[in-house]
Motif scaffolding. Structure first.
Motif, PDB file in Angstrom:
ATOM      1  N   PRO A 237       0.824  -1.213   0.000  1.00 49.85           N
ATOM      2  CA  PRO A 237       0.000   0.000   0.000  1.00 49.85           C
ATOM      3  C   PRO A 237       0.857   1.261   0.000  1.00 49.85           C
ATOM      4  O   PRO A 237       1.904   1.310   0.657  1.00 49.85           O
ATOM      5  N   CYS A 238       0.431   2.259  -0.745  1.00 48.85           N
ATOM      6  CA  CYS A 238       1.120   3.551  -0.731  1.00 48.85           C
ATOM      7  C   CYS A 238       1.021   4.150   0.665  1.00 48.85           C
ATOM      8  O   CYS A 238      -0.068   4.196   1.243  1.00 48.85           O
ATOM      9  N   PRO A 239       2.130   4.630   1.250  1.00 47.92           N
ATOM     10  CA  PRO A 239       2.077   5.196   2.598  1.00 47.92           C
ATOM     11  C   PRO A 239       1.333   6.518   2.673  1.00 47.92           C
ATOM     12  O   PRO A 239       1.014   6.986   3.771  1.00 47.92           O
TER      13      PRO A 239
ATOM     14  N   CYS B  14       2.693   5.146  -7.596  1.00 43.13           N
ATOM     15  CA  CYS B  14       1.351   5.051  -7.031  1.00 43.13           C
ATOM     16  C   CYS B  14       0.359   5.681  -8.003  1.00 43.13           C
ATOM     17  O   CYS B  14       0.466   6.880  -8.296  1.00 43.13           O
ATOM     18  N   PRO B  15      -0.618   4.929  -8.533  1.00 46.09           N
ATOM     19  CA  PRO B  15      -1.578   5.507  -9.484  1.00 46.09           C
ATOM     20  C   PRO B  15      -2.354   6.686  -8.910  1.00 46.09           C
ATOM     21  O   PRO B  15      -2.546   7.700  -9.593  1.00 46.09           O
TER      22      PRO B  15
ATOM     23  N   THR C 233      -2.550   0.603  -4.131  1.00 47.80           N
ATOM     24  CA  THR C 233      -1.515  -0.397  -4.364  1.00 47.80           C
ATOM     25  C   THR C 233      -0.418   0.156  -5.272  1.00 47.80           C
ATOM     26  O   THR C 233      -0.712   0.707  -6.337  1.00 47.80           O
ATOM     27  N   ILE C 234       0.805   0.001  -4.851  1.00 46.33           N
ATOM     28  CA  ILE C 234       1.940   0.460  -5.643  1.00 46.33           C
ATOM     29  C   ILE C 234       2.107  -0.468  -6.848  1.00 46.33           C
ATOM     30  O   ILE C 234       2.092  -1.689  -6.726  1.00 46.33           O
ATOM     31  N   ARG C 235       2.237   0.127  -8.019  1.00 49.20           N
ATOM     32  CA  ARG C 235       2.352  -0.622  -9.272  1.00 49.20           C
ATOM     33  C   ARG C 235       3.782  -0.542  -9.804  1.00 49.20           C
ATOM     34  O   ARG C 235       4.584   0.271  -9.362  1.00 49.20           O
ATOM     35  N   GLU C 236       4.038  -1.384 -10.830  1.00 41.64           N
ATOM     36  CA  GLU C 236       5.374  -1.465 -11.407  1.00 41.64           C
ATOM     37  C   GLU C 236       5.307  -1.483 -12.926  1.00 41.64           C
ATOM     38  O   GLU C 236       4.379  -2.039 -13.511  1.00 41.64           O
ATOM     39  N   VAL C 237       6.311  -0.882 -13.550  1.00 37.53           N
ATOM     40  CA  VAL C 237       6.540  -1.002 -14.984  1.00 37.53           C
ATOM     41  C   VAL C 237       7.928  -1.599 -15.159  1.00 37.53           C
ATOM     42  O   VAL C 237       8.910  -1.051 -14.652  1.00 37.53           O
TER      43      VAL C 237
ATOM     44  N   ASP D  90      -3.401  10.138 -11.587  1.00 38.85           N
ATOM     45  CA  ASP D  90      -4.857  10.324 -11.537  1.00 38.85           C
ATOM     46  C   ASP D  90      -5.601   8.998 -11.566  1.00 38.85           C
ATOM     47  O   ASP D  90      -6.692   8.887 -12.144  1.00 38.85           O
ATOM     48  N   GLY D  91      -5.027   7.985 -10.976  1.00 36.10           N
ATOM     49  CA  GLY D  91      -5.666   6.686 -10.890  1.00 36.10           C
ATOM     50  C   GLY D  91      -5.448   5.782 -12.081  1.00 36.10           C
ATOM     51  O   GLY D  91      -5.849   4.612 -12.058  1.00 36.10           O
ATOM     52  N   LYS D  92      -4.843   6.270 -13.146  1.00 35.34           N
ATOM     53  CA  LYS D  92      -4.624   5.449 -14.340  1.00 35.34           C
ATOM     54  C   LYS D  92      -3.423   4.521 -14.134  1.00 35.34           C
ATOM     55  O   LYS D  92      -2.462   4.872 -13.468  1.00 35.34           O
ATOM     56  N   ILE D  93      -3.494   3.358 -14.759  1.00 32.41           N
ATOM     57  CA  ILE D  93      -2.437   2.358 -14.654  1.00 32.41           C
ATOM     58  C   ILE D  93      -1.536   2.463 -15.875  1.00 32.41           C
ATOM     59  O   ILE D  93      -2.011   2.473 -17.013  1.00 32.41           O
ATOM     60  N   LEU D  94      -0.261   2.544 -15.662  1.00 30.73           N
ATOM     61  CA  LEU D  94       0.695   2.632 -16.757  1.00 30.73           C
ATOM     62  C   LEU D  94       0.898   1.261 -17.390  1.00 30.73           C
ATOM     63  O   LEU D  94       1.028   0.263 -16.689  1.00 30.73           O
ATOM     64  N   ALA D  95       0.922   1.226 -18.720  1.00 33.13           N
ATOM     65  CA  ALA D  95       1.140  -0.034 -19.426  1.00 33.13           C
ATOM     66  C   ALA D  95       2.526  -0.572 -19.121  1.00 33.13           C
ATOM     67  O   ALA D  95       3.510   0.154 -19.185  1.00 33.13           O
ATOM     68  N   ASP D  96       2.598  -1.848 -18.827  1.00 36.99           N
ATOM     69  CA  ASP D  96       3.872  -2.452 -18.454  1.00 36.99           C
ATOM     70  C   ASP D  96       4.574  -3.014 -19.696  1.00 36.99           C
ATOM     71  O   ASP D  96       4.647  -4.209 -19.933  1.00 36.99           O
TER      72      ASP D  96
END
Length: 288
Positions: free
Chosen positions: A247-249, A268-269, A254-258, A274-280
């Motif tokens: 979790p983002c502090p 952190c999205p 949820t912390i995401r990864e590319v 703005d809540g969008k998920i970056l394409a991996d």
């Protein structure tokens, strides 16, 4: 990989222990790490260290008119020993690349090591640090006090690259790597894929402030720690880098990864995109 805060802490630690102390022997254990041959490493023997400083992620150990410059690359480190083994080290496949033994009475000194099979550690002996190609092309140091907001804005003007890559470019700013660029962008609430030249004045100011606070806080957290504790402190102090799935502090998302071919970034999205998920994928873009 040691970045500006860790190398700054290394330089302070070694400066306290090396100033005024003379070198008894220098043992080059891994020939591949030595990038210069004139002057030879043995030229340090009998000389006293005057100071230890930093150029970006390069360590600079000065003894008179000679400089022992180290770039620790991805897996290099410096290990201080209050008492080194009496027997000289033997070349082999282990992590030891260089040993520097100080004059008695205590036989103290330090080892330069590199873990893993990919060997990128670099050792230079020069009369001027600017003779080292990586030092000569360094951009301004973010903690030098010489980089103002207007100077920083000028560095970004016309940069058509993603801001993550710009922050990691040592010819733009010295000392920031993969981990702290993730931390800086999280603090600045900015997507790693935002184009540097498109930043607004407010975003440039926010990013400039995030660079200063992130790096300064990391240096202060490391102050006074033993060398063996610096890596653990770095990891514990990171909020998003290396924390995929946690979790983002700040917001709890949820912390995401590319992932890329040789590295990965975390973000952190909610805080940054703005809540969008970056394409991996290597040429990532925001998913629509």
């Amino acid at each position: 990989m040691p970045e500006l805060p860790e190398v700054e802490s290394l330089s302070r630690f070694l400066a306290d222990r090396l100033a005024g102390r003379s070198v008894a022997r220098v043992h080059p254990v891994s020939v591949h790490a030595l990038k210069t041959y004139d002057p030879p490493l043995t030229a340090f023997e009998g000389r006293a260290f005057d100071d230890v400083t930093r150029h970006g992620k390069f360590l600079d150990l000065r003894a008179g008119d000679l400089h022992l410059v180290l770039h620790l690359a991805r897996a290099g480190w410096v290990r201080w020993k209050d008492k080194l083994p009496e027997a000289p080290p033997r070349p082999g496949k282990g992590p030891l690349a260089l040993r520097v033994r100080l004059e008695e009475p205590d036989g103290a000194g330090f080892d330069v090591t590199e873990a893993g099979t990919q060997k990128h550690l670099a050792v230079y002996v020069v009369r001027d640090p600017q003779e080292v190609p990586g030092v000569a092309r360094l951009g301004p140091d973010p903690l030098s006090g010489a980089l103002g907001l207007a100077d920083f804005a000028a560095l970004l003007a016309g940069e058509r690259r993603q801001i993550k890559g710009v922050l990691r470019d040592q010819s733009v700013l010295a000392g920031i790597g993969n981990a702290y660029s993730d931390e800086i962008l999280h603090t600045a609430r900015m997507s790693p894929f935002k184009q540097a030249a498109n930043l607004s004045e407010d975003e440039v100011a926010r990013l400039y402030g995030a660079i200063g606070t992130t790096l300064t806080d990391a240096v202060e957290r490391s102050r006074g720690l033993a060398l063996g504790d610096l890596k653990a402190e770095k990891k514990s102090g990171l909020r998003v880098h290396g924390r995929k799935g946690e979790p983002c502090p700040v917001c709890g998302d949820t912390i995401r990864e590319v992932s890329f071919s040789d590295s990965a970034l975390q973000y952190c999205p909610t805080c940054q995109t703005d809540g969008k998920i970056l394409a991996d994928r290597r040429l990532s873009r925001l998913l629509k």
